[in-house]
Design a protein around this motif. Structure first.
Motif, PDB file in Angstrom:
ATOM      1  N   PHE A   1      10.190 -97.346 -85.246  1.00 56.33           N
ATOM      2  CA  PHE A   1       9.699 -96.359 -86.194  1.00 56.33           C
ATOM      3  C   PHE A   1      10.590 -95.137 -86.072  1.00 56.33           C
ATOM      4  O   PHE A   1      11.006 -94.767 -84.975  1.00 56.33           O
ATOM      5  CB  PHE A   1       8.246 -95.983 -85.874  1.00 56.33           C
ATOM      6  N   CYS A   2      10.871 -94.542 -87.201  1.00 58.97           N
ATOM      7  CA  CYS A   2      11.800 -93.431 -87.184  1.00 58.97           C
ATOM      8  C   CYS A   2      11.528 -92.606 -88.438  1.00 58.97           C
ATOM      9  O   CYS A   2      11.124 -93.165 -89.464  1.00 58.97           O
ATOM     10  CB  CYS A   2      13.181 -94.075 -87.108  1.00 58.97           C
ATOM     11  N   GLY A   3      11.623 -91.292 -88.330  1.00 61.36           N
ATOM     12  CA  GLY A   3      11.316 -90.458 -89.482  1.00 61.36           C
ATOM     13  C   GLY A   3      12.497 -90.304 -90.414  1.00 61.36           C
ATOM     14  O   GLY A   3      13.561 -90.878 -90.171  1.00 61.36           O
ATOM     15  N   ASP A   4      12.286 -89.505 -91.466  1.00 65.51           N
ATOM     16  CA  ASP A   4      13.415 -89.245 -92.356  1.00 65.51           C
ATOM     17  C   ASP A   4      14.474 -88.426 -91.626  1.00 65.51           C
ATOM     18  O   ASP A   4      15.658 -88.510 -91.931  1.00 65.51           O
ATOM     19  CB  ASP A   4      12.945 -88.530 -93.630  1.00 65.51           C
ATOM     20  N   GLY A   5      14.049 -87.655 -90.617  1.00 72.39           N
ATOM     21  CA  GLY A   5      15.032 -86.947 -89.786  1.00 72.39           C
ATOM     22  C   GLY A   5      15.819 -87.934 -88.953  1.00 72.39           C
ATOM     23  O   GLY A   5      17.056 -87.909 -88.931  1.00 72.39           O
ATOM     24  N   GLY A   6      15.131 -88.830 -88.272  1.00 73.96           N
ATOM     25  CA  GLY A   6      15.782 -89.824 -87.434  1.00 73.96           C
ATOM     26  C   GLY A   6      16.714 -90.730 -88.213  1.00 73.96           C
ATOM     27  O   GLY A   6      17.715 -91.225 -87.682  1.00 73.96           O
ATOM     28  N   ALA A   7      16.399 -90.935 -89.495  1.00 78.49           N
ATOM     29  CA  ALA A   7      17.247 -91.808 -90.320  1.00 78.49           C
ATOM     30  C   ALA A   7      18.676 -91.270 -90.405  1.00 78.49           C
ATOM     31  O   ALA A   7      19.613 -92.030 -90.630  1.00 78.49           O
ATOM     32  CB  ALA A   7      16.651 -91.926 -91.717  1.00 78.49           C
ATOM     33  N   ASN A   8      18.805 -89.962 -90.225  1.00 72.12           N
ATOM     34  CA  ASN A   8      20.132 -89.361 -90.336  1.00 72.12           C
ATOM     35  C   ASN A   8      20.891 -89.305 -89.018  1.00 72.12           C
ATOM     36  O   ASN A   8      22.017 -88.810 -88.968  1.00 72.12           O
ATOM     37  CB  ASN A   8      20.016 -87.948 -90.916  1.00 72.12           C
ATOM     38  N   GLN A   9      20.278 -89.785 -87.945  1.00 74.16           N
ATOM     39  CA  GLN A   9      20.974 -89.791 -86.664  1.00 74.16           C
ATOM     40  C   GLN A   9      21.955 -90.955 -86.609  1.00 74.16           C
ATOM     41  O   GLN A   9      21.695 -92.035 -87.147  1.00 74.16           O
ATOM     42  CB  GLN A   9      19.968 -89.945 -85.512  1.00 74.16           C
ATOM     43  N   GLY A  10      23.055 -90.729 -85.883  1.00 74.43           N
ATOM     44  CA  GLY A  10      24.043 -91.794 -85.683  1.00 74.43           C
ATOM     45  C   GLY A  10      23.441 -92.987 -84.970  1.00 74.43           C
ATOM     46  O   GLY A  10      23.845 -94.131 -85.205  1.00 74.43           O
ATOM     47  N   THR A  11      22.473 -92.744 -84.108  1.00 74.80           N
ATOM     48  CA  THR A  11      21.865 -93.852 -83.367  1.00 74.80           C
ATOM     49  C   THR A  11      21.216 -94.849 -84.316  1.00 74.80           C
ATOM     50  O   THR A  11      21.230 -96.050 -84.056  1.00 74.80           O
ATOM     51  CB  THR A  11      20.791 -93.325 -82.403  1.00 74.80           C
ATOM     52  N   THR A  12      20.631 -94.328 -85.419  1.00 77.53           N
ATOM     53  CA  THR A  12      19.994 -95.229 -86.381  1.00 77.53           C
ATOM     54  C   THR A  12      21.055 -96.049 -87.101  1.00 77.53           C
ATOM     55  O   THR A  12      20.919 -97.268 -87.267  1.00 77.53           O
ATOM     56  CB  THR A  12      19.146 -94.423 -87.375  1.00 77.53           C
ATOM     57  N   ALA A  13      22.123 -95.396 -87.492  1.00 76.91           N
ATOM     58  CA  ALA A  13      23.216 -96.111 -88.158  1.00 76.91           C
ATOM     59  C   ALA A  13      23.801 -97.168 -87.214  1.00 76.91           C
ATOM     60  O   ALA A  13      23.998 -98.330 -87.596  1.00 76.91           O
ATOM     61  CB  ALA A  13      24.302 -95.121 -88.576  1.00 76.91           C
ATOM     62  N   GLU A  14      24.046 -96.783 -85.976  1.00 73.77           N
ATOM     63  CA  GLU A  14      24.620 -97.728 -85.013  1.00 73.77           C
ATOM     64  C   GLU A  14      23.660 -98.875 -84.726  1.00 73.77           C
ATOM     65  O   GLU A  14      24.065-100.031 -84.606  1.00 73.77           O
ATOM     66  CB  GLU A  14      24.946 -97.017 -83.693  1.00 73.77           C
TER      67      GLU A  14
END
Lengths: 368, 321, 341
Positions: free
Chosen positions: B142-155
């Protein structure tokens, strides 16, 4: 004796190439009797006393304390007090020239290497040395040790005998799966290693627990044991130093282990070499080693007593037996040598402890 | 997955429990009884419950700083959670984690997370465990709209695709990353980001429990079959501030009141099941009373619980040291 | 006993533990190499060949190549460890911690504490460190003090091939996260290493030699240098103890203090930059707890407070040398004896 006798750096162990004169016990001009201790020799593995090979006057010490030289190098000269200095000098010069030439001419033969042999009980590590056609001797180390226990004795024997030093199960490079922890079970693995090397019968030399294993082997398969030499043997009496066994098992740091290992020697101040301590620590770190050693200790030396008596094996007068002990043995008392059958030859060294094969290798080699 | 009456009652109970939990925490925090930072999940319940209804203890979720709802939906003990939030002995994490790190690995709850974007890489690992061990389990970040923009989510999304992991990324877009609107901070479209990483992406209305439940079911089934990761972009509403004490000056004056009136996922669920005759109001009311009583009890027990002993400071750092 | 290189020692430790325990997996960039490429499988076997051959024996399911995504795969290692695997992740150069440190120090390190003792995270991060490769500022640092600072992490820094195998097996079997530092200039060092598996416990310093005059504590590659310096100093009749802590977390401060109490003099050799490194930490603890035993000021031998330079002429000047260690020891021997208060 010849007029002039050389003192040379001894070869202490099959792989030793150089050694250090740690200290001289005698000064120039002192009168020396053959067998007297005249210097301490140190290698990374061991420190041991150099006994004079001859009688005479110590005329020259050629290597200062702390200096390291090659095995065989001249470290001192004994001569008659009346032999002129010029002759001594000439002797030294000639010796050194010859030594240098010999060294240049023949490169050192490679030291024999230990190997693992497959047995039904798992791999057993052995170190074989000496002429293959010569009569065989099997060397069995004590509790917690390995084939390197015979570092000093094996090369002396290997000059004339086929020697096979065996790591017991749970020890050194051998399997850590025990066929059983009592002497009889360990003896089966030794017999299997002998068979794997094509040795059906041999003179068995055992130290401490290894002596009990030799006795058990002689009991199980009498034909395999042509003769026995037992150094500070287990199995001849109830006492054993429980503090040593417990300390050996629990020590994990070099210093703690060094003070435990010092109990093996007659001399309480015996400097136990850094490499010897390190080798024991490394062996104990191998997977399964601590568990195996604990099992062996529990089966053979529960609560500071010996669990197995093997005196009865010595009853057969047809088999030659040497029992060797150091008077100052602090692990198993030399009093266990009393009351043995008359055909058993007992030798007590007044100035040795639990490890006569390390403290008195030359004498012991002559006995075997 | 067809929802029977028991499933619907369970869904309602979990959502009501979360709502009651968060509203009580809101009140208790304002009264000064709860230390530290607290981020409340009220308004977003349909997402946690709609997803976690598909899961069992072999499945793992990792959450965000707004993690109470995920915890409850994944089956964590509510009373132990409350003790944890009050910093008491016997808390779910022995009083050492607090609201932001609340976790129970034995229930497959790998923790709320104080670091935005913390979960996606961890979930790749949990999914890898399921894959290597062949458990058939899935792992959900689970991740917020803020977390969606983190590199960790992309990676994490890239790795999950490359390794074809049984992982699902649930982007809970409540409109705000702290005080910043996702309308401004979230470039492009998360569903297209999923497509860019070679995984299906679905937009879901987080007000609609049934929509979340259905979309999550498809993604989870696909993961269990070994077909790889998916993404859900769940649009939902946050009824409280970013943190407790947030004056929410960045929101429109009547915004929260309007959302509570028009976009409450609980009201929507109740209307739907009663209108369709699936459940009757009395049954729902009974659950409401039980949920409220449970949380009342949890709060009073937590307040009465002892604080951890000072010696606890030094324990649980290592397994052995 | 067979001689093995540091590289072989680590490889053997990984292989034996993977054989023993099916939950052990290895992952990292180019850990096998050539993934998806038309050429050979296991093309690299790790950036410097340490993991070569594991792919053939254990297959793609347990030897996991990763994209260049340190955050993703280091975090995945943490998540996998918390859920039942024993991953060994290769963070190629420790300098790359900058792109994934959150997953290490905020996640893996803290799970157990934050979750009230109910989690365990048995992961190992292998990573290369150290200067001497002309690899310049972003591929040469000694960042172990940063990891040592974090509660929840263990930090192992083997100083030889024998140490590397025993410490790696211990690291893999350990239930806590371990950062395992491999000095890139030591992979070809050789010594006798047993074929069998063995473990060296963490938090037990190794005494490489014992002397009466000065205690030299050295870390990682510096142990070799300290030993060489001690051999030279012995010829000048300066008798040194050389102590290798093996792990900086846990740190065997007990053995260090014991030795300092015997010698009264301490030199700490650390290849890490000098501010807040292991040398300052060990020196501070010795000053705090054994001040009464000190006969001379403590000396620290570390590089200057600068990034690692590229030019060989500069890099050689940067790295602590046998000569600098010798000079530090001579200086503490020359310091006038402190008068008892």
């Amino acid at each position: 004796m010849p007029d002039i006798a050389p003192l040379t750096m001894p070869k202490l162990g099959l792989s030793m190439t150089e050694g250090q004169v740690a200290a001289w016990h005698k000064a120039d001009g002192d009168k020396i009797t053959a067998g007297e201790e005249i210097a301490d020799i140190e290698t990374p593995k061991i420190t041991t006393a150099l006994e004079s090979p001859a009688s005479g006057t110590l005329r020259r010490r050629l290597v200062g304390p702390g200096e390291t030289v090659s095995v065989g190098a001249l470290i001192g000269v004994l001569a008659d007090p009346v032999t002129p200095d010029t002759e001594v000098e000439a002797f030294i010069e000639e010796w050194r020239a010859r030594f240098a030439a010999e060294k240049a001419a023949e490169p050192e033969a490679a030291a024999p290497e230990q190997e693992r042999v497959a047995t039904p009980y798992g791999p057993i590590q052995v170190l074989e040395a000496g002429p293959a056609a010569a009569p065989p001797v099997v060397l069995i180390h004590g509790f917690g040790s390995d084939y390197q226990s015979f570092l000093l004795l094996q090369p002396l024997l290997a000059s004339r005998l086929r020697t096979l030093a065996v790591d017991l199960p749970g020890h050194g490079g051998s399997t850590k799966e025990l066929p059983g922890a009592d002497p009889a079970s360990l003896a089966k693995a030794v017999a299997a290693a002998m068979s794997a090397r094509g040795i059906q019968a041999a003179h068995l030399v055992g130290h401490s627990l290894g002596a009990a294993v030799a006795l058990a082997l002689a009991e199980q398969e009498p034909a395999r044991a042509l003769a026995l030499t037992l150094v500070s043997p287990a199995g001849l009496g109830p006492e054993i130093n429980g503090e040593f066994i417990a300390g050996f098992l629990s020590a994990r740091r070099p210093r703690a282990l060094a003070s435990v290992l010092a109990m093996l020697f007659a001399d309480e101040q015996a400097p136990v070499g850094h490499e010897m301590v390190e080798a024991v620590l490394r062996a104990k770190r191998l997977d399964g080693a601590e568990a195996a050693l604990s099992a062996i200790a529990a089966a053979n030396f529960p609560e500071g007593r010996q669990a197995h008596s093997l005196r009865h094996v010595l009853a057969d007068p047809a088999r030659p037996v040497n029992v060797v002990w150091g008077r100052h043995d602090r692990i198993i008392p030399a009093s266990h040598a009393a009351g043995l059958p008359p055909h058993v030859k007992v030798t007590i060294y007044e100035d040795a402890g639990h490890v006569a094969h390390m403290e008195k290798p030359d004498h012991l080699a002559r006995l075997i | 997955m067809q929802l029977n009456r028991d499933d619907l009652l369970r869904a309602w109970r979990e959502m009501r429990t979360i709502r009651a939990f968060e509203e009580h925490v809101h009140t208790e925090f304002a009264a000064g009884g709860i230390p530290g930072f607290v981020h409340l999940y009220a308004g977003e319940e349909a997402s946690a419950v709609g997803v976690c209804m598909h899961l069992s203890d072999r499945d793992v979720i990792a959450s965000t700083h707004r993690g109470h709802g995920h915890c409850i939906a994944k089956g964590c003990d509510v009373k132990a959670m409350m003790r944890e939030i009050f910093g008491r002995a016997g808390g779910l994490c022995a009083g050492k984690g607090g609201s932001m790190h609340i976790a129970d690995i034995s229930r497959g709850m790998l923790g709320a997370n104080g670091i935005v974007g913390g979960a996606p890489p961890l979930v790749c690992g949990a999914a890898l465990t399921a894959k290597v061990r062949g458990t058939g389990g899935v792992a959900i970040a689970f991740c917020g709209d803020g977390g969606a923009n983190q590199g960790t989510t992309a990676e994490g999304m890239n790795l999950a695709s490359v390794w074809k992991l049984p992982a699902i990324f649930v982007i809970e877009d409540n409109g705000y990353a702290e005080s910043t609107a996702s309308a401004w901070s979230l470039a492009g479209d998360p569903v297209k980001r999923a497509e860019g990483y070679g995984m299906p992406g679905t937009r879901v209305d987080g007000r609609d429990f049934f929509a979340v439940h259905e979309a999550a079911g498809e993604a989870i089934e696909r993961a269990r079959k070994g077909e790889g990761p998916s993404l859900l972009h769940v649009k939902l509403e946050r009824f409280f501030g970013h943190f407790e004490g947030d004056a929410m000056t960045y929101r429109a004056a009547d915004e929260v009141a309007r959302l509570r009136a028009e976009r409450d996922c609980l009201a929507s669920f109740r209307r739907r099941v009663t209108e369709a005759g699936l459940l009757d109001g009395a049954a729902l009311d009974a659950i409401d009373r039980e949920a409220a009583a449970l949380i009342d009890e949890a709060v009073s027990e937590a307040k009465a619980a002892a604080f951890p002993r000072p010696a606890e400071l030094l324990t649980d750092v290592y397994v052995s040291y | 006993m067979p001689k093995k290189s540091f590289r072989q020692a680590v490889n053997e430790a990984l292989r034996q533990e993977m054989e023993r325990d099916p939950s052990v997996v290895v992952m990292g960039e180019d850990i096998a190499g050539g993934m998806g490429a038309p050429g050979e499988d296991d093309a690299w076997g790790g950036p410097l060949g340490v993991t070569k051959g594991l792919l053939a024996q254990f297959g793609r399911g347990r030897v996991l190549d990763t994209p260049i995504s340190e955050s993703a795969f280091i975090g995945a290692a943490a998540g996998a460890a918390a859920t039942g695997l024993r991953p060994v992740a290769d963070l190629m150069f420790v300098d790359f911690m900058g792109v994934c440190f959150d997953q290490i120090f905020n996640q893996a390190a803290k799970f157990r504490y934050m979750f009230g003792g109910k989690a365990k995270t048995p992961m190992v991060i292998r990573t290369m460190y150290g200067a001497g490769f002309r690899a310049a500022s972003q591929h040469s640092q000694c960042l172990y003090p940063v990891f040592t600072h974090i509660p929840g992490l263990k930090v192992a820094i083997p100083s030889s091939p024998y140490e590397a195998k025993g410490l790696m097996i211990q690291a893999i079997r350990d239930d806590d996260p371990v950062i395992f530092f491999e000095h890139k200039a030591m992979y070809d060092d050789e010594e006798e290493v047993p074929d069998e598996a063995y473990t060296i416990p963490f938090g037990e310093a190794n005494f490489l030699r014992e002397g009466e005059d000065v205690t030299i504590v050295a870390i990682g590659r510096m142990v070799k240098f300290a030993r060489e310096a001690a051999d030279q100093l012995a010829r000048e009749k300066i008798d040194c103890t050389v102590l290798d802590p093996r792990t900086t977390s846990p740190l065997d401060i007990g053995s260090i203090l014991e030795s300092v109490r015997e010698t009264g003099r301490l030199v700490v050799v650390d290849e890490a930059n000098p501010r807040c490194n292991m040398a300052t930490d060990i020196s501070a603890q010795a000053a705090e707890q054994a001040f009464d035993a000190l006969k001379a000021p403590i000396r620290m031998v570390s590089p200057p407070h600068v990034p690692v330079p590229f030019s060989p002429a500069l890099e050689d000047e940067f790295i602590p040398s046998v000569e600098k260690i010798g000079a530090a020891v001579r200086s503490v021997m020359a310091a006038p004896a402190r008068r008892a208060a």
